[in-house]
Scaffold this active site. Structure first.
Site, short mmCIF file in Angstrom:
data_model
loop_
_atom_site.label_atom_id
_atom_site.label_comp_id
_atom_site.label_asym_id
_atom_site.label_seq_id
_atom_site.Cartn_x
_atom_site.Cartn_y
_atom_site.Cartn_z
N ASP A 300 70.87 57.79 -10.32
CA ASP A 300 71.07 56.51 -9.64
C ASP A 300 69.67 55.94 -9.43
O ASP A 300 68.81 56.60 -8.87
CB ASP A 300 71.78 56.73 -8.31
CG ASP A 300 71.99 55.43 -7.56
OD1 ASP A 300 72.14 54.40 -8.22
OD2 ASP A 300 72.01 55.46 -6.32
N ASP A 568 72.36 58.98 -3.57
CA ASP A 568 72.08 58.99 -2.14
C ASP A 568 73.02 58.12 -1.33
O ASP A 568 72.92 58.07 -0.11
CB ASP A 568 70.63 58.55 -1.89
CG ASP A 568 70.36 57.13 -2.37
OD1 ASP A 568 71.28 56.53 -2.99
OD2 ASP A 568 69.24 56.62 -2.15
N ASP A 572 78.04 56.91 -4.62
CA ASP A 572 77.77 58.02 -5.54
C ASP A 572 78.68 59.22 -5.29
O ASP A 572 78.66 60.18 -6.07
CB ASP A 572 76.31 58.48 -5.42
CG ASP A 572 75.33 57.37 -5.74
OD1 ASP A 572 75.56 56.66 -6.74
OD2 ASP A 572 74.34 57.21 -4.99
#
Length: 830
Positions: A300, A568, A572
């Protein structure tokens, strides 16, 4: 009186204490580590320890106390395992405090921060984006959007207004609300689901699976072989009760790889401790092994390539757009020139709003919105929140919607978000301008306006863009070096982000990501088949929804990849839970940390190579150690079968094998488990172990049988023959140790040569204890012959094994191709 603000008090301290006394506390179980009781029982009450205890009783029953030496090795192994795991537990529990889920609550009129297990019934708690709902609650004030995927399997966000219930285990994706706890602990509606969210789904571990396979086979054969061997020696060859018992115990001890599981656990826990010292919290023991096997790493962008901090670079206020028809009426002389101009092209004119208006609008929006994310924080830092407009409605940011909005009385409704989501149709010139800016690496937001004061979440159709806000991400200084490491290791890195794909690709290119130009907008991917095809051909994915992130991970796994996912945020979570190994940043949301196998406490992406290296150290060293343990297992099984079928008596006593095991297996493998070994992992663990173990085991079996039969033919006493096979077995084992651990490093040479020296000293000093006899001329000749030819025999066995392995692979390949042809014909016929 009407304008007086109601004061929120929450529970008093007395009320809190009353609920604690009544047990109405939201107690949760920490499953990251085992309890002390579980550690002790787990290391002592095992199948093989029970077998060892039975063998000890058998040896004691015949009065051979010196042959009980093996039990002291078992006790030492067990104590070391318990101490090591307790030490690891303390370290991990201390680190886990840093990532303990906490929640804000109101008590006695003050805001306090509580651990989730300190919440009591009727507490007033504050929930915001990124929080995992710790207990069933009712929204009292404000509104939030929650993801109840852990409860329903659907990843769509649900809007929760005042009076609506929130379920424990769901995740807040946007908004902020004051909520009253209505259930705690086991009374929570979906308490089991909450446990699942906070525990780790144990993904398949190749190492654990192969070790279990080895132990399962041994566990199945050891009892019947033991019974058969004792029966043959006592009832058929009639060697006597004592000798039959001792020989049987020796054979069974040889079959048990008693230190293998312990050594694996120690290697894992040492790796966990080393990573803990580097501020990395491992929450699932075998995940470092899984990460070492990863061939696709999904990142990410935020928190990995970038620091997660965003700043407003500049603001571009848009000019009025004059349509061609209006321009034609005002200036007929320029008709031909204007015909070539697109109907929505931006034409220089007067600004739609002034800089002061921009500050007022954005300031009031920031004052009204309660969003807490990197983008919102950057906007609030640039535009000071104010409250000069009267708020009628707010739309908090959602990772699914990609925009937020505020409706002001007498000023209309303002929206801020990505241009593709605010204007899915039309505004092509604006989109082109935003895309050009995004290609420079900017994060682009558009401020849009509608005259109506709207209270609906859906976007109006008559919005007008007012300004473009250019934001930029702060690149992590170590990102380039880390990506280069994974490129060298053959790991395919993919960046999966909710941001504009062009912007993400520009950032990826800046940090040196290979094939960063291969990007795609995930909004174009409508089916699972399209997603599966895209993950094969693209490197950067933008505008990805939480559900799509999970689908991408699933697609990669279905294509045979071992996938790691870093993240984070709440968006996700679904992908983190699906990945083979998941990594979260400590600075991220509670939801992400609860789902991850690994938490980077410094939120430092550069720690990833260290985790991979620790996993490689464990796998590579354990594969070599397992080979040494299996040598003993294989030759013990083969010699037992030989004795049952055609032999007279098993040639070893327990104490003799204990010395060989200690000098050639237990001590050297333990010492070399800590050795650095960071080369790429062999994907065929079990085959590698057998390739190393089978030739030495066959060599020992052949030499022992040969020595016994030739010795009997030369009329050598049986005690002398036992001495010969003990010496040759020990020395052949030492030779195998050198072969398995080749190439020889300086450290390996020191360990192996020291073990050889200790073995020789034990043979000399412990001659009487080990029941070794002085050899006559014939026995010496047999000993020298075996020592001379055993290295050549071992090389021949290695060559034979490789040939058989190649033929097996060839046959397996032919079978696979045959099956493929049959399936193809069936499809054609269908």
């Amino acid at each position: 009186m009407a304008g007086k603000k109601e004061k929120i008090t929450g529970l008093t301290q007395a009320q809190v204490q009353q609920r604690i006394d009544e047990g109405k506390v939201n107690k949760t179980t920490n499953n990251a580590t085992r309890s002390y009781k579980q550690i002790i029982l787990g290391n002592t009450v095992t199948f093989f320890n029970i077998i060892n205890l039975i063998l000890l009783i058998m040896v004691l029953s015949v009065g051979s106390f010196k042959n009980t030496m093996f039990i002291f090795l078992i006790l030492i192994n067990t104590v070391i395992g318990i101490i090591q795991e307790i030490r690891t537990k303390k370290t991990l529990d201390d680190l886990a405090i840093l990532t303990t889920s906490q929640i804000q609550a109101v008590r006695s009129g003050k805001y306090v921060t509580l651990n989730v297990d300190e919440i009591v019934l009727d507490d007033l708690i504050v929930l915001k984006a990124g929080d995992q709902v710790p207990a069933d609650a009712i929204v009292q004030k404000g509104h939030v959007e929650v993801n109840e995927s852990l409860l329903t399997g659907e990843s769509d966000s649900l809007n929760k207004e005042e009076g609506m219930q929130l379920f424990s285990g769901s995740f807040v994706t946007s908004g902020k609300a004051l909520c009253k706890v209505v259930h705690v602990g086991e009374d929570n509606y979906m308490e089991q689901i909450t446990k699942e969210a906070k525990q780790f789904r144990r993904h398949d571990s190749v190492l654990r699976k192969n070790l279990n396979r080895i132990l399962k086979v041994i566990g199945v054969i050891i009892v019947p072989l033991g019974i058969g061997l004792f029966y043959k020696q006592y009832y058929i060859t009639q060697v006597g009760m004592k000798e039959a018992v001792l020989n049987t115990v020796a054979a069974l001890l040889g079959m048990i790889p008693e230190g293998l599981v312990l050594l694996t656990s120690i290697a894992m826990t040492l790796g966990v401790l080393r990573l803990a010292q580097r501020r990395t919290l491992i929450q699932e023991l075998f995940c470092i092994e899984t990460l070492a096997r990863v061939d696709v790493l999904c990142l990410d962008k935020t928190g990995t390539l970038t620091e997660g901090n965003i700043c407003v670079d500049r603001v571009e206020i848009l000019d009025y757009v004059l349509k061609i028809e209006d321009k034609k009426e005002k200036n007929q002389e320029k008709k031909t020139e204007l015909a070539a101009v697109e109907s929505e092209q931006l034409i220089q004119g007067s600004p739609k709003i002034s800089n002061h208006d921009m500050e007022q609008i954005m300031g009031n929006m920031m004052g009204a919105l309660s969003d807490e994310n990197a983008t919102a924080n950057a906007l609030k830092e640039r535009f000071t929140p104010i409250c000069t407009y009267k708020v009628e409605n707010t739309i908090p940011f959602s990772s699914d919607r990609k925009y937020s909005g505020v409706a002001f009385k007498e000023h209309g409704s303002f929206y801020i978000g990505a241009v593709q989501f605010l204007f899915p149709h039309g505004q092509e010139a604006l989109k082109q301008k935003c895309q050009a800016l995004a290609q420079e690496g900017y994060r682009i937001l558009v401020l849009a306006h509608c005259e109506q004061v709207r209270k609906e979440i859906e976007l109006p159709k008559n919005m007008e863009p007012l300004a473009i806000i250019l934001m930029s991400d702060v690149i992590r200084p170590e990102a380039s070096e880390t990506l280069e490491y994974f490129r060298e290791q053959g790991v395919d890195v993919k960046v999966i982000s909710g941001d504009d794909p062009v912007t993400v690709a520009a950032i990826a290119k800046r940090v040196g990501l290979e094939n960063a130009d291969a990007y795609i907008d995930a909004t174009l991917l409508k089916t699972e088949e399209q997603i599966a095809d895209a993950v094969q051909h693209y490197t950067v994915f933008g505008r990805v929804t939480p559900k799509q992130k999970k689908q991408m991970v699933v697609a990669l796994k279905q294509q045979g990849h071992t996938v790691a996912m870093t993240g984070d945020g709440v968006n996700d979570v679904l992908a983190l839970k699906e990945a083979n190994c998941s990594v979260a940043m400590a600075s991220g949301s509670d939801a992400a940390k609860n789902c991850a196998n690994v938490v980077l406490l410094d939120s430092n992406f550069s720690a990833m190579p260290e985790i991979v290296n620790e996993g490689r150290r464990v796998i590579n060293n354990i594969s070599l150690s397992a080979s040494m343990f299996l040598i003993k297992t294989i030759f013990s099984v083969l010699l037992t079968l030989e004795t049952i079928l055609i032999g007279h008596a098993y040639p070893f006593e327990p104490i003799q094998l204990s010395i060989i095991n200690g000098c050639a297996v237990a001590i050297p493998t333990f010492l070399m488990t800590i050795e650095p070994s960071f080369q790429k992992v062999d994907q065929h663990f079990f085959r590698k172990v057998l390739r190393n173990a089978a030739p030495p085991a066959l060599t020992i079996t052949i030499t022992v049988i040969t020595a016994m039969y030739i010795g009997e033919w030369l009329n050598c006493p049986r005690d002398m023959l036992t001495t010969v096979v003990v010496l040759t077995t020990g020395w052949t084992y030492m030779t195998a140790l050198q072969k398995v651990y080749s190439p020889m490093t300086a450290y390996r040479k020191v360990v192996i040569y020291a073990m050889q020296t200790i073995y020789l000293i034990c043979m000399i000093v412990g001659q009487n204890l080990l029941e070794l006899e002085s050899l006559n001329f014939n026995a010496v000749i047999i000993l020298l012959g075996i020592l001379n030819f055993s290295p050549m025999l071992m090389d021949a066995m290695s060559t034979l094994y490789r040939v058989l392995e190649q033929k097996f692979d060839k046959c397996h390949g032919l079978l696979d191709r045959g099956r493929a042809k049959i399936k193809t014909k069936e499809k054609v016929n269908a």
